[in-house]
Motif scaffolding. Structure first.
Motif, PDB file in Angstrom:
ATOM      1  N   UNK A  26       0.823  -1.201   0.000  1.00 39.91           N
ATOM      2  CA  UNK A  26       0.000   0.000   0.000  1.00 39.91           C
ATOM      3  C   UNK A  26       0.853   1.245   0.000  1.00 39.91           C
ATOM      4  N   UNK A  27       0.239   2.349   0.375  1.00 32.89           N
ATOM      5  CA  UNK A  27       0.914   3.630   0.374  1.00 32.89           C
ATOM      6  C   UNK A  27       1.219   4.055   1.806  1.00 32.89           C
ATOM      7  N   UNK A  28       2.500   4.083   2.133  1.00 33.38           N
ATOM      8  CA  UNK A  28       2.901   4.504   3.469  1.00 33.38           C
ATOM      9  C   UNK A  28       4.334   5.007   3.432  1.00 33.38           C
ATOM     10  N   UNK A  29       4.704   5.771   4.452  1.00 35.01           N
ATOM     11  CA  UNK A  29       6.055   6.314   4.540  1.00 35.01           C
ATOM     12  C   UNK A  29       7.025   5.279   5.099  1.00 35.01           C
ATOM     13  N   UNK A  30       6.623   4.624   6.192  1.00 34.53           N
ATOM     14  CA  UNK A  30       7.499   3.619   6.797  1.00 34.53           C
ATOM     15  C   UNK A  30       6.682   2.704   7.700  1.00 34.53           C
ATOM     16  N   UNK A  31       7.282   1.563   7.985  1.00 39.36           N
ATOM     17  CA  UNK A  31       6.691   0.638   8.944  1.00 39.36           C
ATOM     18  C   UNK A  31       7.560   0.628  10.182  1.00 39.36           C
ATOM     19  N   UNK A  32       6.973   0.838  11.295  1.00 30.89           N
ATOM     20  CA  UNK A  32       7.700   0.843  12.562  1.00 30.89           C
ATOM     21  C   UNK A  32       7.699  -0.569  13.133  1.00 30.89           C
ATOM     22  N   UNK A  33       7.176  -0.779  14.299  1.00 30.35           N
ATOM     23  CA  UNK A  33       7.145  -2.132  14.861  1.00 30.35           C
ATOM     24  C   UNK A  33       6.139  -3.009  14.125  1.00 30.35           C
ATOM     25  N   UNK A 100       3.639   4.469   9.635  1.00 25.61           N
ATOM     26  CA  UNK A 100       3.620   5.920   9.455  1.00 25.61           C
ATOM     27  C   UNK A 100       3.191   6.207   8.024  1.00 25.61           C
ATOM     28  N   UNK A 101       2.095   6.894   7.863  1.00 22.90           N
ATOM     29  CA  UNK A 101       1.583   7.216   6.533  1.00 22.90           C
ATOM     30  C   UNK A 101       2.296   8.446   5.977  1.00 22.90           C
ATOM     31  N   UNK A 102       2.026   8.763   4.700  1.00 24.60           N
ATOM     32  CA  UNK A 102       2.660   9.924   4.085  1.00 24.60           C
ATOM     33  C   UNK A 102       2.195  11.229   4.715  1.00 24.60           C
ATOM     34  N   UNK A 103       1.061  11.180   5.394  1.00 27.11           N
ATOM     35  CA  UNK A 103       0.611  12.345   6.159  1.00 27.11           C
ATOM     36  C   UNK A 103       1.347  12.465   7.478  1.00 27.11           C
ATOM     37  N   UNK A 104       2.220  11.481   7.772  1.00 28.26           N
ATOM     38  CA  UNK A 104       3.002  11.395   9.006  1.00 28.26           C
ATOM     39  C   UNK A 104       2.152  11.095  10.223  1.00 28.26           C
ATOM     40  N   UNK A 105       0.941  10.659   9.990  1.00 28.32           N
ATOM     41  CA  UNK A 105       0.163  10.104  11.090  1.00 28.32           C
ATOM     42  C   UNK A 105       0.538   8.632  11.231  1.00 28.32           C
ATOM     43  N   UNK A 106       0.349   8.093  12.424  1.00 26.76           N
ATOM     44  CA  UNK A 106       0.694   6.701  12.684  1.00 26.76           C
ATOM     45  C   UNK A 106      -0.573   5.918  12.976  1.00 26.76           C
ATOM     46  N   UNK A 107      -0.684   4.790  12.350  1.00 26.18           N
ATOM     47  CA  UNK A 107      -1.871   3.948  12.489  1.00 26.18           C
ATOM     48  C   UNK A 107      -1.448   2.494  12.582  1.00 26.18           C
TER      49      UNK A 107
END
Length: 120
Positions: A26-33, A100-107
């Motif tokens: 999908x579309x995201x900036x990064x994956x954290x844990x 972390x999405x491209x909006x820099x929100x974390x979900x």
């Protein structure tokens, strides 16, 4: 936006092994844990293992020494190698990712779950 697809569940005899995989797309900036949870029949969902983007891991006590969590960041994939499986490991296993999405929100996202049954 983000999909987690799990694979690798099934039926195995006590003492056997299984390897679960979970790929994020999908579309995201990064994956954290990333982590694996499980929900046995009639019980609440519980954390099994978790791994940070840097590779630090933690496990619930009941699986220490038997399960290993790992990840391939380039493939946005997390694995759970399960050895010496016991009947009490029977559950639906869910993948989870802190994204972390491209909006820099974390979900946090969840996979659809994969059944693991340990039985003779």
């Amino acid at each position: 936006q983000v999909q987690l697809v799990e694979s690798g569940g099934g039926l195995v005899q006590p003492g056997g092994s299984l390897r679960l995989s979970c790929a994020a797309s999908g579309r995201f900036f990064s994956i954290n844990a990333m982590g694996w949870y499980r929900q046995p029949p009639g019980k609440e969902r519980e954390l099994v293992a978790r791994i940070t983007s840097g590779g630090s891991t933690n496990y619930t006590d009941s699986v220490k020494g038997r399960f290993t969590i790992s990840r391939e960041n380039a493939k946005n994939t997390v694995y759970l190698q399960m050895n010496s499986l016991k009947p009490e490991d029977t559950a639906v296993y869910y993948c989870n990712a802190d994204v972390t999405l491209w909006s820099f929100s974390r979900t946090r996202y969840w996979g659809q779950g994969t059944q693991v049954t340990v039985s003779s």
